[in-house]
Design an enzyme around this catalytic site. Structure first.
Site, short mmCIF file in Angstrom:
data_model
loop_
_atom_site.label_atom_id
_atom_site.label_comp_id
_atom_site.label_asym_id
_atom_site.label_seq_id
_atom_site.Cartn_x
_atom_site.Cartn_y
_atom_site.Cartn_z
N ASP A 183 11.57 0.86 0.70
CA ASP A 183 10.47 0.50 1.44
C ASP A 183 9.04 0.31 0.70
OD1 ASP A 183 9.89 1.63 3.91
OD2 ASP A 183 11.84 3.01 3.94
N HIS B 19 12.90 -0.82 4.00
CA HIS B 19 12.93 -0.90 5.84
C HIS B 19 13.48 -0.91 6.31
CE1 HIS B 19 10.70 2.47 8.20
NE2 HIS B 19 10.36 1.23 8.71
#
Length: 232
Positions: free
Chosen positions: A170, A201
Site C-alpha cells: 500500500d 492500495h
C-alpha cells in the site's frame, strides 16, 4: 435502485445518504463508509451489493460539511486533485460523529432488526477503525485504512469485532505503518487482520488501477462471513 435518506446529525445538521434495501425485512444493517471520491458509483454499487446479500445498506455523504453531493472517480488527475483537497479539509472527528448518527438512524428504521455493522475503504477504512473505537456499531470492517497508525492509542476502546484488510504494498500505508498497526492489534481479542501480499492500495476498488479481482473476491467473502457471524 437505492433511495436517498436524510439523517439528522448530532450537531443539528442534515446529511443525505444512499440506502439500498434487501428483499426481506427486518434485516441487519451495514453502514458503508466512503473513500475520498464521495458517494460515487463504486460506493453505491457496494451498497447495492450488500442489500443483495440481505442487509439494509446505507452510505452517508460524509463530505456534506465541505461540499454536499460529491460524486467523482479516480480516472482523472483533476478528480484526484479534488479528492485530496476534500481529504485534507475533512474533519475526522466530525465524520465519526456522523457515522454514529447514521448507525443510530438506521438502527431505528423499521426494516432493521437492530444489528448494525460498518465497512469502510481508504479514508473510510480509518473511519471504520474509529467506528469500532468510538461508536456502538456491532461489527466493523476496515479496508486499507489510511492513518490508523496515528490512532492506535484508541485500540483499548475496541469492544466489538473489527476485521482489517491490509494491502502489503500500500503506497498510502507504508510498511513501517503496517508494522505499527499489526504489532498493536494482532493480539487484540476483538481484531482479525488479513494481509494481501503484492497488493497496493484500493485492491478492491472496481475499475481502479490496483484492483485485483481474486483478492477483492477473497476480501469480500471474508467480509460477508464476518458480518454473517456477528450481525446474522
Amino acid at each position: 435502485m437505492g433511495e436517498t435518506r436524510s439523517i439528522r446529525t448530532s450537531d443539528g445538521g442534515t446529511m443525505s445518504a444512499y440506502v439500498a434495501r434487501p428483499g426481506r425485512s427486518p434485516a441487519p444493517a451495514v453502514v458503508v463508509i466512503q473513500e475520498i471520491f464521495g458517494v460515487n458509483k463504486v460506493m453505491r454499487d457496494i451498497t447495492d451489493g450488500l442489500a443483495a446479500q440481505g442487509y439494509v445498506a446505507v452510505c452517508p455523504d460524509l463530505f456534506w460539511r465541505i461540499e454536499p453531493g460529491i460524486d467523482i472517480t479516480d480516472q482523472s488527475e483533476a478528480e484526484w486533485k479534488k479528492a485530496f483537497e476534500l481529504f485534507n479539509a475533512f474533519d475526522v472527528d466530525k465524520g465519526v460523529q456522523d457515522i454514529a448518527a447514521t448507525v443510530a438512524d438506521i438502527r431505528g428504521d423499521s426494516t432493521c432488526n437492530g444489528k448494525v455493522g460498518a465497512v469502510g475503504f481508504c479514508l473510510g477504512g480509518q473511519l471504520a477503525y474509529l467506528t469500532a473505537t468510538r461508536t456502538d456499531a456491532d461489527a466493523s470492517v476496515s479496508y486499507y485504512g489510511v492513518g490508523i497508525e496515528n490512532r492506535l492509542g484508541e485500540a483499548g476502546k475496541i469492544g466489538k469485532p473489527l476485521l482489517m484488510h491490509i494491502a502489503e504494498e500500500d503506497q498510502f500505508v507504508p510498511k513501517p505503518a503496517q508494522a505499527q498497526i499489526i504489532g498493536a492489534l494482532k493480539d487484540h481479542p476483538q481484531v482479525t487482520i488479513h494481509t494481501y501480499p503484492g497488493r497496493d492500495h484500493a485492491l478492491a476498488r472496481v475499475g481502479g488501477e490496483h484492483y485485483h479481482e481474486g483478492d477483492a473476491r477473497t476480501a469480500g467473502e471474508r467480509t460477508l462471513a464476518f458480518f454473517r457471524q456477528h450481525l446474522g
